[in-house]
Design a protein around this motif. Structure first.
Motif, short mmCIF file in Angstrom:
data_model
loop_
_atom_site.label_atom_id
_atom_site.label_comp_id
_atom_site.label_asym_id
_atom_site.label_seq_id
_atom_site.Cartn_x
_atom_site.Cartn_y
_atom_site.Cartn_z
N ASP A 79 13.03 91.71 49.59
CA ASP A 79 14.33 92.47 50.04
C ASP A 79 15.56 92.04 49.64
N TYR A 80 16.45 92.53 49.83
CA TYR A 80 17.83 92.03 49.80
C TYR A 80 18.82 92.52 50.59
N ASP A 81 20.01 91.69 50.93
CA ASP A 81 21.14 92.15 51.69
C ASP A 81 22.23 92.50 50.88
N PHE A 82 22.71 93.86 50.75
CA PHE A 82 23.96 94.03 49.99
C PHE A 82 25.17 93.18 50.33
N SER A 83 25.20 93.28 51.76
CA SER A 83 26.59 92.72 52.33
C SER A 83 26.53 91.15 52.05
N LYS A 84 25.38 90.49 52.14
CA LYS A 84 25.19 89.04 51.83
C LYS A 84 25.72 88.57 50.44
N ILE A 85 25.08 89.63 49.48
CA ILE A 85 25.14 89.42 48.19
C ILE A 85 26.72 89.54 47.59
N ILE A 86 27.78 90.55 48.64
CA ILE A 86 29.04 90.46 48.12
C ILE A 86 29.68 89.25 48.70
N GLY A 87 29.22 89.08 50.13
CA GLY A 87 29.61 87.90 50.91
C GLY A 87 29.73 86.41 50.11
N ARG A 88 28.57 86.51 49.30
CA ARG A 88 28.42 85.27 48.42
C ARG A 88 29.25 84.90 47.42
N SER A 89 29.64 86.31 46.58
CA SER A 89 30.40 86.36 45.77
C SER A 89 31.96 86.01 45.98
N ARG A 90 32.33 86.50 47.25
CA ARG A 90 33.68 86.02 47.86
C ARG A 90 33.84 84.79 48.12
N ASN A 91 32.60 84.10 48.82
CA ASN A 91 32.52 82.50 49.09
C ASN A 91 32.81 81.78 47.57
N VAL A 92 32.23 82.13 46.77
CA VAL A 92 32.38 81.48 45.35
C VAL A 92 33.79 81.45 45.11
N SER A 93 34.58 82.67 45.14
CA SER A 93 35.57 82.74 44.77
C SER A 93 36.67 81.86 45.59
N GLU A 94 36.42 81.85 46.66
CA GLU A 94 37.17 81.00 47.73
C GLU A 94 36.92 79.31 47.46
N THR A 95 35.66 79.02 47.17
CA THR A 95 35.44 77.78 46.75
C THR A 95 36.23 77.39 45.44
N MET A 96 36.18 78.15 44.43
CA MET A 96 37.02 77.86 43.19
C MET A 96 38.42 77.76 43.20
N ALA A 97 38.85 78.65 44.21
CA ALA A 97 40.29 78.83 44.40
C ALA A 97 40.90 77.46 44.96
N LYS A 98 40.06 77.07 46.19
CA LYS A 98 40.28 75.66 46.57
C LYS A 98 40.38 74.46 45.72
#
Length: 465
Positions: A79-98
């Protein structure tokens, strides 16, 4: 009272062009500031290339699990959690921005948060944002404000029923159905991502193929794969009479003299970009523009002395890696580190599955220009590594000058195409011939052997076809 700080260079915009320019100037020992409305990274890192690739990686893994039986592995209860997929994507961006923030500090770049406005040449005022009111006096200014998604007139983007790529990257819920308008790289990638998780996707393109800028044969492979996976691809089709309600979006799909009315949960606009110049110039600063883009000379200098521009803001191709190249070239040139080089050949990549990567001219373009060429083509279904990896879809194709063997264009569709294209890019940069690539030993078994075999196929010497 506004404070004034003097700089050697002020960069307006913190995307792939802006942050690269600022860092390069810092490496050269210059006092530099980068003015950016949000965190460093710009559209690419925060709302484009990076977060979308995180989403696509989730889709790729989920897709592979669905076909694990092909490899003799049974997986149950996935199964999958769509909100977690989107959330991971935003976290990746935050990490790279730092990471960009760290590089700014390392290279002594002042990060100014806000909207930069060029009052007069040599003066940038921060007119909005956290650092509003700051005045930056500068010897040189580099405009790197990029582009923003094109919208349709009289169609409000609300982030739920009507989206651009920016809103799509932070969807709160997964739409059950969606119409994606525009089948370029952005449209194709979102079509693949949402379809992988079960959204009913209709992909609409006004031109006669998906991925309109790509080679016709590679585009055909993608369209066939999309249709097999359930994506409804409509080419040579326009979207008209869009009507948005609280529950859905209705529209007409028009192809020739035929019209079909359809309804979907949402519509995603992937119809290109426009230059981002809002708030950039005061009435006292007038630069020559071309269709809204800043016109520059071979040194990336605008029509106003001391004001330069690089990246998407100077027009197509709208690609992050091209923007970075241009920005570094501009900074090197303005500070006396060699003559700037303008972009000649560049790779273009689309990260759906199958992936597409290309460089140089297409067959259509060569025919239009009356240039003779030979074709070397090698299918991945003849590649031992591709078949062993259960990834036999696609091919490598080279377009070569028949007299001297010069590489005129290269097109790859298939797994890891976006990683493989660099070899042909280097070959074109070094003016390598197809024969030289043919005679370069490639490790076995690898997908990159297809590059060698395609070169060999130009001469009718490919071993495995």
């Amino acid at each position: 009272m506004s404070s004034t700080t003097k700089y050697d260079l002020v960069v307006i915009g913190g995307g792939p062009a802006g942050y690269a320019a600022a860092i390069r100037a810092g490496q050269l020992g210059k006092k530099v500031a980068c003015v950016e409305q949000e965190r460093p990274g710009g559209t690419c890192l925060n709302w484009g290339c990076i977060p979308s690739k995180a989403l696509l990686k989730s889709a790729e893994l989920y897709n592979k699990i669905q076909h694990s039986e092909d490899l003799g592995i049974t997986v149950k209860g996935v199964d999958y959690d769509f909100s977690k997929i989107i959330g991971r994507s935003r976290n990746v961006s935050e990490t790279m921005a730092k990471g960009i923030g760290f590089l700014f500090k390392k290279n002594k770049v002042d990060h100014i948060i806000g909207t930069g406005t060029i009052n007069v040449p040599g003066m940038v005022e921060v007119t909005a944002g956290k650092d509003k009111g700051k005045i930056l006096s500068t010897e040189k200014t580099l405009i790197a404000t990029g582009c923003k998604p094109r919208r349709l007139p009289d169609l409000e983007v609300d982030g739920e029923r009507v989206m651009t790529s920016r809103q799509a990257l932070e969807m709160k819920t997964q739409p059950k159905s969606i119409v994606i308008v525009g089948a370029g790289a952005i449209g194709a990638e979102f079509a693949y991502f949402l379809n992988a998780f079960g959204t009913k996707v209709t992909l609409v393109e006004m031109l006669d193929q998906v991925l309109p800028v790509e080679d016709h044969e590679t585009a055909a492979v993608v369209e066939r794969s999309f249709k097999q996976s359930g994506i409804d691809c409509r080419v040579s089709t326009a979207v008209e009479n869009i009507q948005v309600s609280a529950k859905n979006v209705k529209m007409d799909l028009v192809k020739g003299d035929q019209t079909e009315s359809i309804t979907a949960d949402s519509i995603l606009l992937a119809i290109g970009v426009v230059a981002n110049t809002e708030g950039l110039f005061s009435p006292r600063t007038k630069l020559a523009l071309d269709r809204g883009y800043v016109k520059v000379d071979d040194n990336y200098e605008s029509s106003v002395k001391g004001i330069y521009a690089a990246g998407d803001i100077i027009g197509p191709p709208w690609l992050a890696h091209v923007a970075t190249f241009e920005a570094v070239q501009a900074v090197n040139g303005m500070f006396g580190h060699g003559k700037p080089e303008r972009v000649k050949e560049f790779p273009g990549c689309t990260y759906c599955l199958p992936q597409v990567a290309s460089i140089g001219k297409t067959e259509k373009k060569l025919k239009e220009e009356g240039i003779e060429y030979k074709v070397g083509k090698f299918p991945f279904q003849a590649s031992g590594k591709a078949v062993a990896s259960n990834q036999p879809e696609g091919f490598v194709k080279m377009l070569v000058d028949p007299k001297y063997g010069e590489i005129l264009g290269a097109h790859i569709v298939g797994s890891d195409a976006t990683e493989m294209i660099a070899e042909y890019g280097l070959g074109m940069k070094l003016e390598a011939t197809a024969e030289e690539i043919h005679n370069t030993i490639h490790a076995h078994p690898t997908l990159s052997e297809a590059m060698m075999e395609a070169a060999a196929a130009v001469f009718g010497e490919a071993i495995h076809i």
